[in-house]
Design an enzyme around this catalytic site. Structure first.
Site, PDB file in Angstrom:
ATOM      1  N   GLY A  26       1.025  -0.896  -0.350  1.00 44.04           N
ATOM      2  CA  GLY A  26      -0.091   0.198  -0.515  1.00 44.04           C
ATOM      3  C   GLY A  26       0.988   1.516  -0.310  1.00 44.04           C
ATOM      4  O   GLY A  26       0.735   2.581  -0.883  1.00 44.04           O
ATOM      5  N   ASP A  27       1.976   0.919   0.517  1.00 42.35           N
ATOM      6  CA  ASP A  27       2.742   2.326   1.212  1.00 42.35           C
ATOM      7  C   ASP A  27       3.532   2.374  -0.664  1.00 42.35           C
ATOM      8  O   ASP A  27       3.294   3.787  -0.559  1.00 42.35           O
ATOM      9  CB  ASP A  27       3.757   2.256   1.716  1.00 42.35           C
ATOM     10  CG  ASP A  27       3.470   1.641   3.324  1.00 42.35           C
ATOM     11  OD1 ASP A  27       1.937   2.465   3.622  1.00 42.35           O
ATOM     12  OD2 ASP A  27       4.332   0.808   3.887  1.00 42.35           O
TER      13      ASP A  27
END
Length: 322
Positions: free
Chosen positions: A265-266
């Site tokens: 997600g990062d």
């Protein structure tokens, strides 16, 4: 206390990442975890951690100019400075408290985590960081804010960061959850991009949100998301669903072998920030974001990609208007 680190040259346009509660991420691999006795570890991995620092590393790996800011303190804070790549600008703000450790014990195919709460930030330190942050904005093209808030800061603190950046004319990608995200959604000045997953959407709305496209379209048109340019919903192996203005997109992704999904997600946030920085169109933004997320999942190390696989995966992403 005050600014701490290695600043970039002034006047250089960059992406600024914000990590308010970073950590040293410590990994202990064990064949077996024995309780109530001694466990000896042969190999220990220690990295500069926190969601925003994962974003930072990926941006540096794809060659974008990036500086990292946030709060650090003590010897653990110095460790973070020492273990960020040289090409990353370091614009951190020093506080009295000690930066936290987060421990992951990898055993028998499982992962047991021990996460320190982190320092408590005083009201004076919180205000001083706002001033420090605001002074960085003239040299910034895009801001990416990620992760949790440390104790002591108000729940609307991210809203204050968003407001200052938007008033300076800078787009903001906000990747947080819970009460901090709720505050940001009801604030007068909204982030440019948010990136919730299905679970986070369900928490916000108070009912279960599925991967059904008609339901997602209805959800993203709710009053809650009014004023936010981009809402990008991660659907895991099903790709992503996105709303930009009044246009909806479905992103289909190929099946890959997942080695370590932590940090994907990062990496997706890094792709969004990069596309905004380069002023890429909608399809390119969604493709880049999903490629970087998938590349992270193919690596054992969190917040890391193999750039040599980028072009091949990019060609397999399908973005369609729905």
């Amino acid at each position: 206390m005050g600014p701490w680190g290695i600043p970039r040259l002034r006047g250089e346009s960059m992406i600024l990442t914000v990590t308010m509660n970073p950590s040293i991420d410590i990994s202990y691999p064990l064949k077996t975890l024995y309780l109530d006795t001694v466990n000896r570890v042969d190999k220990v991995s220690k990295t500069a951690g926190g969601k925003g620092l994962n974003v930072t590393r990926v941006l540096a790996e794809i060659g974008d100019p990036v500086s990292a800011t946030g709060l650090i303190g003590g010897s653990t804070g110095q460790f973070i400075l020492d273990h960020l790549d040289q090409e990353i600008g370091k614009e951190f703000f020093e506080i009295q408290g000690e930066t936290r450790n987060c421990i992951a014990i990898l055993h028998e195919g499982q992962q047991t985590e021990i996460l320190e709460k982190g320092p408590s930030v005083s009201e004076e330190e919180g205000q001083a960081f706002l001033d420090h942050y605001e002074a960085l904005l003239p040299d910034v093209a895009v801001v990416a804010i990620s992760g949790s808030l440390p104790a002591g800061l108000p729940l609307d603190y991210y809203s204050q960061l968003v407001e200052r950046a938007k008033k300076a004319g800078k787009p903001v990608v906000l990747d947080c959850s819970g009460a901090s995200l709720e505050k940001a959604l009801v604030a007068p000045i909204k982030p440019t991009v948010i990136k919730p997953n299905n679970e986070e959407l369900s928490q916000l709305l108070g009912y279960e949100v599925t991967t059904d496209l008609d339901q997602l379209k209805e959800v993203l048109q709710s009053e809650l998301f009014k004023g936010i340019d981009w809402v990008i919903v991660s659907l895991g192996a099903d790709g992503a669903f996105a709303k930009h203005g009044d246009v909806f997109y479905k992103v289909d992704i190929p099946k890959i072998e997942v080695v370590n999904p932590v940090g994907s997600g990062d990496s997706t946030v890094a792709g969004i920030a990069s596309a905004l920085y380069h002023q890429e169109d909608d399809q390119a933004l969604l493709t880049k974001a999903n490629v970087l997320g998938m590349l992270n999942a193919q690596e054992a190390t969190t917040g890391h990609i193999n750039i040599h696989r980028y072009d091949g995966l990019y060609q397999q992403i399908n973005v369609k208007e729905v």
